[in-house]
Design a protein around this motif. Structure first.
Motif, PDB file in Angstrom:
ATOM      1  N   GLU A  41       0.829  -1.351   0.032  1.00 51.17           N
ATOM      2  CA  GLU A  41      -0.025   0.129  -0.171  1.00 51.17           C
ATOM      3  C   GLU A  41       0.843   1.393  -0.015  1.00 51.17           C
ATOM      4  O   GLU A  41       0.979   2.033   1.217  1.00 51.17           O
ATOM      5  CB  GLU A  41      -0.888   0.072   1.240  1.00 51.17           C
ATOM      6  CG  GLU A  41      -2.086  -0.816   1.119  1.00 51.17           C
ATOM      7  CD  GLU A  41      -3.000  -0.766   0.009  1.00 51.17           C
ATOM      8  OE1 GLU A  41      -3.063   0.432  -0.687  1.00 51.17           O
ATOM      9  OE2 GLU A  41      -3.716  -1.646  -0.499  1.00 51.17           O
ATOM     10  N   HIS A  62      -0.242   4.872   0.874  1.00 53.20           N
ATOM     11  CA  HIS A  62      -0.710   5.043   2.217  1.00 53.20           C
ATOM     12  C   HIS A  62       0.755   5.213   3.192  1.00 53.20           C
ATOM     13  O   HIS A  62       0.579   4.836   4.376  1.00 53.20           O
ATOM     14  CB  HIS A  62      -1.858   4.069   2.836  1.00 53.20           C
ATOM     15  CG  HIS A  62      -3.003   4.182   2.262  1.00 53.20           C
ATOM     16  ND1 HIS A  62      -4.002   5.456   2.176  1.00 53.20           N
ATOM     17  CD2 HIS A  62      -3.691   3.572   1.289  1.00 53.20           C
ATOM     18  CE1 HIS A  62      -4.930   5.312   1.656  1.00 53.20           C
ATOM     19  NE2 HIS A  62      -4.889   4.070   0.916  1.00 53.20           N
ATOM     20  N   GLN A  63       1.766   5.484   2.544  1.00 51.32           N
ATOM     21  CA  GLN A  63       2.821   5.724   3.237  1.00 51.32           C
ATOM     22  C   GLN A  63       2.899   7.237   3.426  1.00 51.32           C
ATOM     23  O   GLN A  63       2.530   8.193   2.755  1.00 51.32           O
ATOM     24  CB  GLN A  63       4.199   5.703   2.302  1.00 51.32           C
ATOM     25  CG  GLN A  63       4.383   4.223   1.681  1.00 51.32           C
ATOM     26  CD  GLN A  63       4.848   3.384   2.926  1.00 51.32           C
ATOM     27  OE1 GLN A  63       5.724   3.378   3.252  1.00 51.32           O
ATOM     28  NE2 GLN A  63       3.768   2.359   3.238  1.00 51.32           N
ATOM     29  N   VAL A  64       2.926   7.639   5.103  1.00 51.16           N
ATOM     30  CA  VAL A  64       2.814   8.961   5.338  1.00 51.16           C
ATOM     31  C   VAL A  64       3.839   9.704   5.016  1.00 51.16           C
ATOM     32  O   VAL A  64       4.934   9.005   5.381  1.00 51.16           O
ATOM     33  CB  VAL A  64       2.466   8.867   6.957  1.00 51.16           C
ATOM     34  CG1 VAL A  64       2.559  10.274   7.525  1.00 51.16           C
ATOM     35  CG2 VAL A  64       1.284   8.214   7.322  1.00 51.16           C
ATOM     36  N   THR A  98       4.896   6.945  13.174  1.00 54.00           N
ATOM     37  CA  THR A  98       4.571   6.962  11.819  1.00 54.00           C
ATOM     38  C   THR A  98       5.308   5.845  10.854  1.00 54.00           C
ATOM     39  O   THR A  98       4.869   5.350   9.924  1.00 54.00           O
ATOM     40  CB  THR A  98       5.057   8.558  11.600  1.00 54.00           C
ATOM     41  OG1 THR A  98       4.448   9.384  12.204  1.00 54.00           O
ATOM     42  CG2 THR A  98       4.982   8.550   9.983  1.00 54.00           C
ATOM     43  N   ASN A 119       3.705   3.340   8.403  1.00 54.42           N
ATOM     44  CA  ASN A 119       4.279   3.217   6.734  1.00 54.42           C
ATOM     45  C   ASN A 119       4.483   1.634   6.476  1.00 54.42           C
ATOM     46  O   ASN A 119       4.008   0.992   5.688  1.00 54.42           O
ATOM     47  CB  ASN A 119       5.109   3.907   6.744  1.00 54.42           C
ATOM     48  CG  ASN A 119       4.877   5.572   6.288  1.00 54.42           C
ATOM     49  OD1 ASN A 119       3.692   5.616   6.597  1.00 54.42           O
ATOM     50  ND2 ASN A 119       5.836   6.308   6.328  1.00 54.42           N
ATOM     51  N   ALA A 161       1.502  -0.600   6.372  1.00 52.67           N
ATOM     52  CA  ALA A 161       0.803  -0.425   5.149  1.00 52.67           C
ATOM     53  C   ALA A 161       1.632  -1.054   3.879  1.00 52.67           C
ATOM     54  O   ALA A 161       0.945  -1.479   3.118  1.00 52.67           O
ATOM     55  CB  ALA A 161       0.488   1.199   4.751  1.00 52.67           C
ATOM     56  N   LEU A 162       3.026  -0.990   3.974  1.00 52.55           N
ATOM     57  CA  LEU A 162       3.521  -1.625   2.914  1.00 52.55           C
ATOM     58  C   LEU A 162       3.880  -3.139   3.122  1.00 52.55           C
ATOM     59  O   LEU A 162       3.865  -3.843   2.152  1.00 52.55           O
ATOM     60  CB  LEU A 162       5.047  -0.719   2.833  1.00 52.55           C
ATOM     61  CG  LEU A 162       5.967  -0.897   1.710  1.00 52.55           C
ATOM     62  CD1 LEU A 162       5.162  -0.114   0.690  1.00 52.55           C
ATOM     63  CD2 LEU A 162       7.205  -0.327   2.034  1.00 52.55           C
ATOM     64  N   PHE A 169      -6.988   2.272   7.965  1.00 55.91           N
ATOM     65  CA  PHE A 169      -6.677   1.477   7.238  1.00 55.91           C
ATOM     66  C   PHE A 169      -5.815   0.330   8.029  1.00 55.91           C
ATOM     67  O   PHE A 169      -6.091  -0.942   7.763  1.00 55.91           O
ATOM     68  CB  PHE A 169      -5.701   2.069   6.417  1.00 55.91           C
ATOM     69  CG  PHE A 169      -5.066   1.439   5.294  1.00 55.91           C
ATOM     70  CD1 PHE A 169      -5.854   1.348   3.924  1.00 55.91           C
ATOM     71  CD2 PHE A 169      -4.132   0.664   5.138  1.00 55.91           C
ATOM     72  CE1 PHE A 169      -5.570   0.523   3.172  1.00 55.91           C
ATOM     73  CE2 PHE A 169      -3.642  -0.252   4.281  1.00 55.91           C
ATOM     74  CZ  PHE A 169      -4.410  -0.164   3.147  1.00 55.91           C
TER      75      PHE A 169
END
Lengths: 325, 325
Positions: free
Chosen positions: A160, A163-165, B246, B250, B253-254, B287
């Motif tokens: 995703e 959706h990396q901040v 944070t 990430n 999500a990844l 998410f």
């Protein structure tokens, strides 16, 4: 003849491709999704589309793949989350339902992951074992190929990239986080930035392009304006490229890929591609240089990446299963 | 008796462990690296250490593993980059040199990746197939386990969590990028932040702890002050936890991991661990909740993680090689 059908289920359109084992396209179709009529309606439309293609090809399909724009549970058989579809999709045993309607093995996979798989199997990334696929369209998605295998994570939702901040104090994303890449470097973000400039009264050719009808602003149009030398448009594309470059650097340090493959409408922009390439290669960064150079390449399949990818996925899943039985 | 020796080569110390095939520790040693005397000196010290351990154990070692704090080339046999060692290490065929001195198979791997492997094989992550190891010490490092396999990337440098850019306009990192996680959430970053507060004349218990001798400020001391309720120390730990959270979001999500394993001195801080846990679980993010909950756990091996990990790596590499021959 052995052939495989890939169905790319999107919010607006359903795209279908039939391919043979070499990835040659035997037939293609697309229809409206008609998502507003509910899941049963959409499922039966997909089944009819496949039955039509079988008739036309006058042979039985070996396996069918269907992309899901969301999260799958129970070993990729049940819909767990489809953020842009009605809630009633949650819990639908899509694999079983399709198999009952078609009497054919059906394999499901997330859409961006399927497209990543297709680029490896038949597309731009055939010769890479480690690459990252970034699709920049309305939103930003992606997939990771690691040592020749699709990286899925514990529940199939790895990749995703959108959706990396990237700006922890940035604007709220649909996912609930703040400052995701998708909020600053997607097609929607590019259009929003252009609208902000125009509403602030900034002189820009973009206003003339759409004859003051701001609903007509698109990322393609911003790209065109940047190419023509329009300052606000250039600023937008520079910002988009900067955010994407930061993300790519992070992905390089984290996953050490050989290549980045760009897909999706926005990534077709020469301006954006050139800016990212320049930023990545010109700035002297010790670390990535020690990692070897990363090739930036473009998707081979354009808007059919999902359909061809899921057909390839269904083919390989089916063959693997038959071999192990 | 079959046993394996793991050597963790650090800038200051060389740590060595002998383990049996179940990961039980048979012997441990550590010596000064004496890196200032050059690569040949360090290599011969490592070889002598292993020969000593063999004598003590009165049996021949099956395979030896050596961690490298940097990048390896030529299929993990030659040193390509060791940022904290003299330049002359570059190009050293470390695997061949050690094998010649020891007459035993030697396997090399990056230190953080080796530690990740050890946590899977014998440590805190035995029951996870997909996890991320984050080591927070002077710097920040890491490794990724994906579907039970160590994720290496195209050149074995995947997992550089410390070089994820988290503040694109932040301070310059040693790697050449700006605002890497390592610049804001490492032991060094915590100490630097404390020094800034003290120099600004901020009232803080930390000054008293070190009796105004600012050289004595350590991350452990900042943690202790935060635990005691010291406001500047709490602010530092809050900031560190926010940046780590944070980054973890990430990574979720990844890579969609089941667990995050924390190692390194700084991560032993209860304050930091609790803050991260609270931030990750309390804030309502759509998410990650769809990704399932991620378990936060601690490394089982502490400062021996590298040595036990590389011993486990050597064991498995050696057995795989013998099986395939």
């Amino acid at each position: 003849m052995s052939y495989y059908i890939g169905i790319d289920l999107g919010g607006t359109n359903v795209k279908a491709l039939a391919i043979d084992q070499n990835g040659s396209i035997l037939a293609e179709r697309h229809i409206k999704t008609e998502a507003e009529f509910g899941s049963e309606h959409v499922i039966s439309r997909m089944a009819s589309l496949i039955i039509d293609m079988k008739k036309k090809l006058a042979a039985d399909v070996t396996a069918v793949g269907v992309t899901v724009p969301g999260v799958l549970g129970s070993e990729y058989s049940v819909v767990e989350l489809m953020p842009n579809f009605p809630d009633q999709w949650k819990g639908i045993p899509l694999k079983r339902k399709m198999e009952e309607l078609l009497n054919t093995p059906v394999y499901l996979m997330n859409d961006a992951r399927a497209a990543t798989y297709g680029e490896k199997k038949f597309g731009a990334a055939k010769n890479f074992k480690d690459f990252i696929y970034i699709v920049i369209g309305t939103g930003v998605g992606g997939g990771i190929m690691q040592n020749g295998k699709l990286l899925l994570g514990s529940r199939g939702v790895a990749g995703e990239i959108g959706h990396q901040v990237i700006e922890p104090k940035g604007v709220l994303c649909g996912c609930g986080n703040h400052g995701c890449l998708e909020t600053v470097a997607s097609g929607s973000a590019i259009s929003s930035a252009a609208l902000r400039f125009i509403r602030q009264g900034m002189p820009t050719i973009m206003r003339d392009y759409v004859n003051n009808d701001l609903n007509k602003i698109t990322p393609e149009l911003v790209t065109k304006a940047a190419y023509a030398g329009d300052k606000p448009a250039i600023e937008i594309m520079e910002g988009t490229a900067a955010h994407l470059t930061t993300t790519i650097r992070n992905l390089m340090a984290l996953l050490n890929p050989e290549a980045i493959v760009f897909g999706g409408g926005v990534s077709k922009s020469e301006v954006l591609f050139d800016l990212i390439s320049k930023k990545l290669h010109e700035e002297e960064i010790l670390f990535p240089s020690s990692l070897g150079s990363v090739q930036l390449i473009r998707s081979e399949f354009d808007h059919f990446a999902g359909a061809i990818g899921i057909a390839a996925w269904a083919m390989d899943q089916h063959n693997d299963k038959n071999r192990s039985e």
